[in-house]
Design a protein around this motif. Structure first.
Motif, PDB file in Angstrom:
ATOM      1  N   MET A   1       0.841  -1.187   0.000  1.00 39.47           N
ATOM      2  CA  MET A   1       0.000   0.000   0.000  1.00 39.47           C
ATOM      3  C   MET A   1       0.878   1.240   0.000  1.00 39.47           C
ATOM      4  O   MET A   1       1.744   1.402   0.846  1.00 39.47           O
ATOM      5  N   SER A   2       0.684   2.111  -0.962  1.00 36.36           N
ATOM      6  CA  SER A   2       1.463   3.334  -1.097  1.00 36.36           C
ATOM      7  C   SER A   2       0.908   4.438  -0.208  1.00 36.36           C
ATOM      8  O   SER A   2      -0.288   4.474   0.084  1.00 36.36           O
ATOM      9  N   GLU A   3       1.790   5.334   0.172  1.00 38.30           N
ATOM     10  CA  GLU A   3       1.368   6.513   0.942  1.00 38.30           C
ATOM     11  C   GLU A   3       0.594   7.456   0.023  1.00 38.30           C
ATOM     12  O   GLU A   3       0.952   7.637  -1.149  1.00 38.30           O
ATOM     13  N   HIS A   4      -0.469   8.042   0.550  1.00 33.08           N
ATOM     14  CA  HIS A   4      -1.264   8.982  -0.240  1.00 33.08           C
ATOM     15  C   HIS A   4      -0.431  10.201  -0.610  1.00 33.08           C
ATOM     16  O   HIS A   4       0.460  10.615   0.139  1.00 33.08           O
ATOM     17  N   ILE A   5      -0.730  10.760  -1.764  1.00 38.00           N
ATOM     18  CA  ILE A   5      -0.151  12.026  -2.187  1.00 38.00           C
ATOM     19  C   ILE A   5      -1.303  13.022  -2.268  1.00 38.00           C
ATOM     20  O   ILE A   5      -2.478  12.631  -2.256  1.00 38.00           O
ATOM     21  N   VAL A   6      -0.982  14.309  -2.345  1.00 34.75           N
ATOM     22  CA  VAL A   6      -2.019  15.335  -2.340  1.00 34.75           C
ATOM     23  C   VAL A   6      -1.795  16.334  -3.474  1.00 34.75           C
ATOM     24  O   VAL A   6      -0.674  16.493  -3.975  1.00 34.75           O
ATOM     25  N   HIS A   7      -2.878  16.994  -3.838  1.00 34.17           N
ATOM     26  CA  HIS A   7      -2.840  18.015  -4.882  1.00 34.17           C
ATOM     27  C   HIS A   7      -3.814  19.115  -4.474  1.00 34.17           C
ATOM     28  O   HIS A   7      -4.983  18.838  -4.199  1.00 34.17           O
TER      29      HIS A   7
ATOM     30  N   VAL B   1      -8.035  20.222  -1.211  1.00 32.63           N
ATOM     31  CA  VAL B   1      -6.900  19.310  -1.302  1.00 32.63           C
ATOM     32  C   VAL B   1      -7.449  17.957  -1.724  1.00 32.63           C
ATOM     33  O   VAL B   1      -8.302  17.380  -1.044  1.00 32.63           O
ATOM     34  N   LEU B   2      -6.958  17.466  -2.849  1.00 29.47           N
ATOM     35  CA  LEU B   2      -7.326  16.133  -3.321  1.00 29.47           C
ATOM     36  C   LEU B   2      -6.350  15.137  -2.699  1.00 29.47           C
ATOM     37  O   LEU B   2      -5.144  15.276  -2.847  1.00 29.47           O
ATOM     38  N   VAL B   3      -6.879  14.167  -1.984  1.00 33.84           N
ATOM     39  CA  VAL B   3      -6.063  13.113  -1.378  1.00 33.84           C
ATOM     40  C   VAL B   3      -6.118  11.932  -2.345  1.00 33.84           C
ATOM     41  O   VAL B   3      -7.198  11.373  -2.594  1.00 33.84           O
ATOM     42  N   ILE B   4      -4.967  11.572  -2.893  1.00 39.08           N
ATOM     43  CA  ILE B   4      -4.894  10.607  -3.985  1.00 39.08           C
ATOM     44  C   ILE B   4      -4.210   9.325  -3.511  1.00 39.08           C
ATOM     45  O   ILE B   4      -3.127   9.379  -2.910  1.00 39.08           O
ATOM     46  N   ASP B   5      -4.824   8.206  -3.816  1.00 38.34           N
ATOM     47  CA  ASP B   5      -4.234   6.897  -3.531  1.00 38.34           C
ATOM     48  C   ASP B   5      -3.481   6.441  -4.782  1.00 38.34           C
ATOM     49  O   ASP B   5      -4.115   6.088  -5.782  1.00 38.34           O
ATOM     50  N   PRO B   6      -2.150   6.453  -4.758  1.00 37.44           N
ATOM     51  CA  PRO B   6      -1.378   6.062  -5.943  1.00 37.44           C
ATOM     52  C   PRO B   6      -1.680   4.643  -6.424  1.00 37.44           C
ATOM     53  O   PRO B   6      -1.529   4.354  -7.608  1.00 37.44           O
ATOM     54  N   ASP B   7      -2.123   3.769  -5.516  1.00 40.20           N
ATOM     55  CA  ASP B   7      -2.453   2.397  -5.910  1.00 40.20           C
ATOM     56  C   ASP B   7      -3.695   2.334  -6.804  1.00 40.20           C
ATOM     57  O   ASP B   7      -3.942   1.316  -7.449  1.00 40.20           O
ATOM     58  N   ARG B   8      -4.466   3.413  -6.851  1.00 39.11           N
ATOM     59  CA  ARG B   8      -5.666   3.455  -7.692  1.00 39.11           C
ATOM     60  C   ARG B   8      -5.404   4.123  -9.045  1.00 39.11           C
ATOM     61  O   ARG B   8      -6.333   4.296  -9.834  1.00 39.11           O
ATOM     62  N   LEU B   9      -4.169   4.500  -9.290  1.00 44.56           N
ATOM     63  CA  LEU B   9      -3.807   5.129 -10.565  1.00 44.56           C
ATOM     64  C   LEU B   9      -3.333   4.060 -11.544  1.00 44.56           C
ATOM     65  O   LEU B   9      -2.712   3.074 -11.144  1.00 44.56           O
ATOM     66  N   ASP B  10      -3.589   4.286 -12.818  1.00 42.97           N
ATOM     67  CA  ASP B  10      -3.068   3.381 -13.836  1.00 42.97           C
ATOM     68  C   ASP B  10      -1.992   4.060 -14.682  1.00 42.97           C
ATOM     69  O   ASP B  10      -1.722   3.661 -15.812  1.00 42.97           O
ATOM     70  N   VAL B  11      -1.408   5.114 -14.120  1.00 45.91           N
ATOM     71  CA  VAL B  11      -0.303   5.843 -14.755  1.00 45.91           C
ATOM     72  C   VAL B  11       0.833   5.956 -13.738  1.00 45.91           C
ATOM     73  O   VAL B  11       0.610   5.853 -12.537  1.00 45.91           O
ATOM     74  N   PRO B  12       2.063   6.177 -14.208  1.00 44.94           N
ATOM     75  CA  PRO B  12       3.202   6.256 -13.284  1.00 44.94           C
ATOM     76  C   PRO B  12       3.168   7.490 -12.377  1.00 44.94           C
ATOM     77  O   PRO B  12       2.682   8.550 -12.763  1.00 44.94           O
ATOM     78  N   VAL B  13       3.710   7.305 -11.177  1.00 45.31           N
ATOM     79  CA  VAL B  13       3.982   8.410 -10.252  1.00 45.31           C
ATOM     80  C   VAL B  13       5.488   8.402 -10.027  1.00 45.31           C
ATOM     81  O   VAL B  13       6.051   7.394  -9.598  1.00 45.31           O
TER      82      VAL B  13
ATOM     83  N   GLY C   1      -0.224  11.310 -16.055  1.00 45.60           N
ATOM     84  CA  GLY C   1      -1.467  11.016 -16.759  1.00 45.60           C
ATOM     85  C   GLY C   1      -2.640  11.552 -15.977  1.00 45.60           C
ATOM     86  O   GLY C   1      -2.483  12.092 -14.872  1.00 45.60           O
ATOM     87  N   PRO C   2      -3.834  11.407 -16.533  1.00 49.59           N
ATOM     88  CA  PRO C   2      -5.033  11.871 -15.847  1.00 49.59           C
ATOM     89  C   PRO C   2      -5.250  11.115 -14.533  1.00 49.59           C
ATOM     90  O   PRO C   2      -4.909   9.939 -14.427  1.00 49.59           O
ATOM     91  N   ILE C   3      -5.822  11.797 -13.566  1.00 47.16           N
ATOM     92  CA  ILE C   3      -6.166  11.171 -12.280  1.00 47.16           C
ATOM     93  C   ILE C   3      -7.650  10.823 -12.313  1.00 47.16           C
ATOM     94  O   ILE C   3      -8.501  11.723 -12.370  1.00 47.16           O
ATOM     95  N   PRO C   4      -7.991   9.527 -12.296  1.00 47.76           N
ATOM     96  CA  PRO C   4      -9.412   9.158 -12.252  1.00 47.76           C
ATOM     97  C   PRO C   4     -10.035   9.645 -10.943  1.00 47.76           C
ATOM     98  O   PRO C   4      -9.398   9.608  -9.886  1.00 47.76           O
ATOM     99  N   VAL C   5     -11.264  10.073 -11.020  1.00 49.33           N
ATOM    100  CA  VAL C   5     -11.968  10.537  -9.828  1.00 49.33           C
ATOM    101  C   VAL C   5     -11.951   9.457  -8.744  1.00 49.33           C
ATOM    102  O   VAL C   5     -11.830   9.761  -7.562  1.00 49.33           O
ATOM    103  N   ALA C   6     -12.003   8.193  -9.134  1.00 51.19           N
ATOM    104  CA  ALA C   6     -11.999   7.082  -8.175  1.00 51.19           C
ATOM    105  C   ALA C   6     -10.681   6.957  -7.401  1.00 51.19           C
ATOM    106  O   ALA C   6     -10.646   6.324  -6.349  1.00 51.19           O
ATOM    107  N   ALA C   7      -9.612   7.578  -7.900  1.00 49.63           N
ATOM    108  CA  ALA C   7      -8.326   7.533  -7.192  1.00 49.63           C
ATOM    109  C   ALA C   7      -8.248   8.592  -6.089  1.00 49.63           C
ATOM    110  O   ALA C   7      -7.358   8.551  -5.244  1.00 49.63           O
TER     111      ALA C   7
END
Length: 105
Positions: free
Chosen positions: A1-7, A62-74, A91-97
């Protein structure tokens, strides 16, 4: 499980992304298409990012993003040798991430 990132972003941009299904704003005034990635931060980096780029704006979230829910590289990258590395989403951030949306004051 990856640490959340924010935007941090304007609420209106997030609302438009929710309707579209993906978030594609890189940073203030720049799109993913223009920049090539979406600028993000760690929790510790967020206050500095907010002061530097968003101090004159209201109604920020602040968008709290779960990198494990992305299908693009971080990638954690810096803009200069020895500089602080920030997470960049390639890449685009899906709303579900986006697992949480917090008001920024």
């Amino acid at each position: 499980m990856s640490e959340h990132i924010v935007h941090i972003t304007e609420r209106s941009l997030w609302e438009a992304a929710r309707a579209r299904g993906t978030y594609e704003t890189s940073t203030r005034g720049r799109t993913l298409a223009q920049e090539g990635f979406i600028h993000c931060s760690t929790r510790a980096q967020l206050p500095g990012t907010a002061r530097r780029f968003f101090a004159d704006l209201d109604d920020l979230v602040v968008l709290v993003i779960d990198p494990d829910r992305l299908d693009v590289p971080v990638e954690y990258e810096t803009d200069r040798p020895g500089g602080e590395a920030f997470p960049h989403v390639y890449g685009p951030i899906p709303v579900a991430a986006v697992v949480d949306v917090e008001p920024w004051t």
